[in-house]
Design an enzyme around this catalytic site. Structure first.
Site, PDB file in Angstrom:
ATOM      1  N   ASP A 268       3.409  -6.674  13.387  1.00  0.00           N
ATOM      2  CA  ASP A 268       3.638  -7.924  12.645  1.00  0.00           C
ATOM      3  C   ASP A 268       4.610  -8.962  13.238  1.00  0.00           C
ATOM      4  O   ASP A 268       5.676  -8.343  13.544  1.00  0.00           O
ATOM      5  CB  ASP A 268       3.565  -7.524  11.106  1.00  0.00           C
ATOM      6  CG  ASP A 268       3.791  -8.872  10.419  1.00  0.00           C
ATOM      7  OD1 ASP A 268       2.772  -9.651  10.139  1.00  0.00           O
ATOM      8  OD2 ASP A 268       5.024  -9.061   9.587  1.00  0.00           O
ATOM      9  N   GLU A 323       0.917  -9.741  16.763  1.00  0.00           N
ATOM     10  CA  GLU A 323       0.439 -10.795  16.195  1.00  0.00           C
ATOM     11  C   GLU A 323       1.424 -12.035  16.595  1.00  0.00           C
ATOM     12  O   GLU A 323       2.468 -12.144  16.286  1.00  0.00           O
ATOM     13  CB  GLU A 323       0.814 -10.524  14.849  1.00  0.00           C
ATOM     14  CG  GLU A 323       0.194 -11.823  13.812  1.00  0.00           C
ATOM     15  CD  GLU A 323       0.896 -11.812  12.379  1.00  0.00           C
ATOM     16  OE1 GLU A 323       0.359 -12.589  11.676  1.00  0.00           O
ATOM     17  OE2 GLU A 323       2.013 -11.424  12.653  1.00  0.00           O
TER      18      GLU A 323
END
EC number: 2.4.1.18
Length: 598
Positions: A268, A323
């Protein structure tokens, strides 16, 4: 993985009802005692490639006692008695089966999921609920990988798991660690990989239950402010130049792989890690000066290279996904080549494009060229995960694609017992086409967020002060799929058959598609990939008879997936018995062409 306590028959016979107790214990594990006191273990695991028994009796050796595969998905293992002819399993022996990790698939189809919302009920759902009720759906839908969100412990449920307080703890709100292990092991038995949504880009500011001010200072694991604080996320930023921090984070990755047997990670907030500006107030045009300069955080780059190198060295079938919205070059090239070592990056511009189109343009004004550009605009040799929507698009303040398309009519007009309204008709057809176009053209992997495969009607909002701590929108209404008369079932069936068609033909594992047509007037897009011809007609009012399209491979073509099929809520206007033969007439850059109805 489940633990069972097995007792010797002779000891249990001394107690009242002992034999029944022994029988139940052994049957739970699929065990039969033979006349010579050997133990015959039997299991049914048709999707498993190998099966092993481990426990106290073999000092927890994971691979010393393999099962033998029999017909019809059955497995057997004979455990001989000891030298004194007593059973090999001692009193209170612990045993467990371990399903091996699945091999890395060539075509990656990810089901992004959150355990807590994976139930129609207004509550925090459990690991066991996910194992029992959701895993079979994921398998049926044809996804071969699950991306689990919000597993790392976080104090605030509504943070969606992105404000981590305890990096080595699986969230207790869903159940026990053993129940999470069982979830992963059952997924493995189905041939499904499980990725952890890992948050190493920042940490919660909490001081009572987090790392912040762990030793009383404002640094320790983090940079001192202001560098050590993220102004938008209100969280702390790691000091990746510290050897102790590197050890902490790298050991954290290996711990999740070893203790829980995850198969990899979705990292993330990689964009925030890559740059000192964290992507705040910064646009990325693709110019290389944006990626190579003093704004790049080299300490973070080194950490990500180390993490990917270690993971892929220790676990060759491990998958890592980044990401990153910036498009950092070589992000998905091997460390040995000078890259950061990720296997895939998320194609984050694609869902934004679909939302923009639905918000800002009439159907007749859709720009086919611009849509195709967005779907194909990726750096060659670096794999992308394409998706039409993820959890980001489902959060409150935005809408799911289905809700953008059909809005309030989803509450009243989704019954197949009544004629489709124009809004529902348009929404259902476009929902299928948007997903298939993204699936076929957008990347080397595909991702769907839990519930969106059947057009979940509402956004996602966790219980918080602003909604009176309500769970009404923090759930997935799988019950809608199980009602035969609702059209959610038709969208679900299309998603299932779309994935299984890809599984058969493998376009995600093939080189990028050749787009032979993107006709603005006809609103038609045509491309071929993996010897499959894709034809889309996005025209709001017109079909075309005798439409010529280019193909590269000569021969006979047949319809394999048709979004207009009645099974999927379509109108059944195409005859699936029709055979299309190529003509030796080049067209639109292809060597051959065929006629058909579009």
């Amino acid at each position: 993985e489940s633990f069972f306590f097995l007792k010797r028959l002779s000891q249990l016979e001394e107690a009242e009802g002992g034999f029944d107790q022994f029988t139940r214990s052994y049957k739970t594990f699929g065990v039969q005692r033979q006349p010579d006191n050997s133990l015959l273990f039997k299991e049914w695991a048709p999707a498993a490639e190998a099966l092993f028994l481990t426990g106290d009796f073999n000092e927890w050796n994971k691979f010393s006692h393999p099962y033998t595969k029999k017909e019809y998905g059955k497995w057997e293992l004979i455990l001989p008695p000891k030298h004194d002819k007593s059973p090999a399993v001692d009193h209170r022996t612990k045993l467990k089966q371990i399903h091996p990790r699945p091999k890395k698939p060539t075509s990656l189809r990810i089901y992004e999921a959150h355990v807590g919302i994976a139930s129609p009920e207004g509550k925090v759902a459990s690991y066991d609920n996910f194992t029992t009720n959701v895993l079979p759906r994921i398998k049926e839908l044809g996804y071969n990988c699950i991306q689990l969100m919000a597993i790392m412990e976080h104090a605030y449920y509504a943070s969606f798991g992105y404000q981590i307080t305890s990096f080595f703890a699986a969230s207790s709100r869903y159940g026990t660690p053993e129940e999470l292990k069982r979830l992963i092991d059952v997924a493995h038995s189905m041939g499904i990989m499980v990725l952890l949504d890992v948050v190493h880009s920042h940490a919660s500011k909490n001081t009572e239950d987090g790392l912040n001010r762990f030793d009383g200072s404002d640094s320790c694991f983090f940079h001192s402010p202001p560098r050590g604080e993220h102004s938008l996320w209100d969280s702390r930023l790691f000091n990746y130049s510290s050897w102790e921090v590197l050890r902490f984070l790298l050991s954290n990755l290996r711990w999740w792989m070893e203790e829980y047997r995850f198969d990899g990670f979705r990292f993330d907030g990689v964009t925030s890690m890559l740059y000192h500006h964290h992507g705040i107030g910064t646009g990325f045009s693709g110019d290389y000066s944006e990626y190579f300069g003093l704004q790049v955080d080299e300490d973070s780059l080194v950490y990500l290279m180390l993490a990917n190198h270690i993971l892929h060295f220790l676990y060759p079938d491990c998958i890592t996904v980044a990401e990153d919205v910036s498009g950092m070059p070589a992000l998905c090239r091997r460390v040995e080549e000078g890259g950061l070592g990720f296997d895939y990056r998320l194609a984050m511009a694609i869902p934004d494009k679909w939302i923009q189109i639905l918000k800002e343009f009439k159907d007749e004004d859709w720009d086919m060229g611009n849509i195709v550009f967005t779907l194909t605009n990726r750096r060659y040799g670096e794999k992308c995960i394409a998706y039409a929507e993820s959890h980001d698009q489902a959060l409150v303040g935005d809408k799911t694609l289905a809700f953008w398309l059909m809005d309030k009519e989803m509450y009243s007009n989704m019954s197949s017992l009544i004629p489709m309204s124009p809004v529902i008709d348009r929404g259902i057809q476009l929902h299928k086409m948007i997903r298939l176009l993204t699936h076929g053209l957008g990347g080397e992997g595909y991702l769907n967020f839990i519930g969106n495969e059947f057009g979940h009607p509402e956004w996602l909002d966790f219980p918080r002060e602003g909604n009176n701590q309500s769970y009404h929108y923090a759930r997935r209404q799988f019950n809608l799929v199980d009602m035969d008369h609702l059209r959610y079932r038709q969208l679900y069936a299309f998603d299932r058959d779309m994935n299984w068609t890809e599984d058969k033909y493998g376009w995600l594992a093939a080189p990028p598609a050749f787009v032979s047509a993107k006709h603005e007037g006809d609103k038609v897009v045509v491309f071929d990939r993996a010897n499959v011809l894709f034809i889309f007609n996005f025209h709001p009012t017109q079909s075309f008879q005798g439409y010529r399209v280019g193909v590269e491979v000569p021969g006979k073509y047949k319809i394999k997936l048709d979004s207009d099929e009645t099974l999927y809520g379509g109108h059944g206007r195409l005859d699936h018995n029709t055979e299309f033969f190529t003509e030796e007439q080049p067209y639109n850059g292809r060597s051959y062409s065929i006629f058909g109805v579009v």
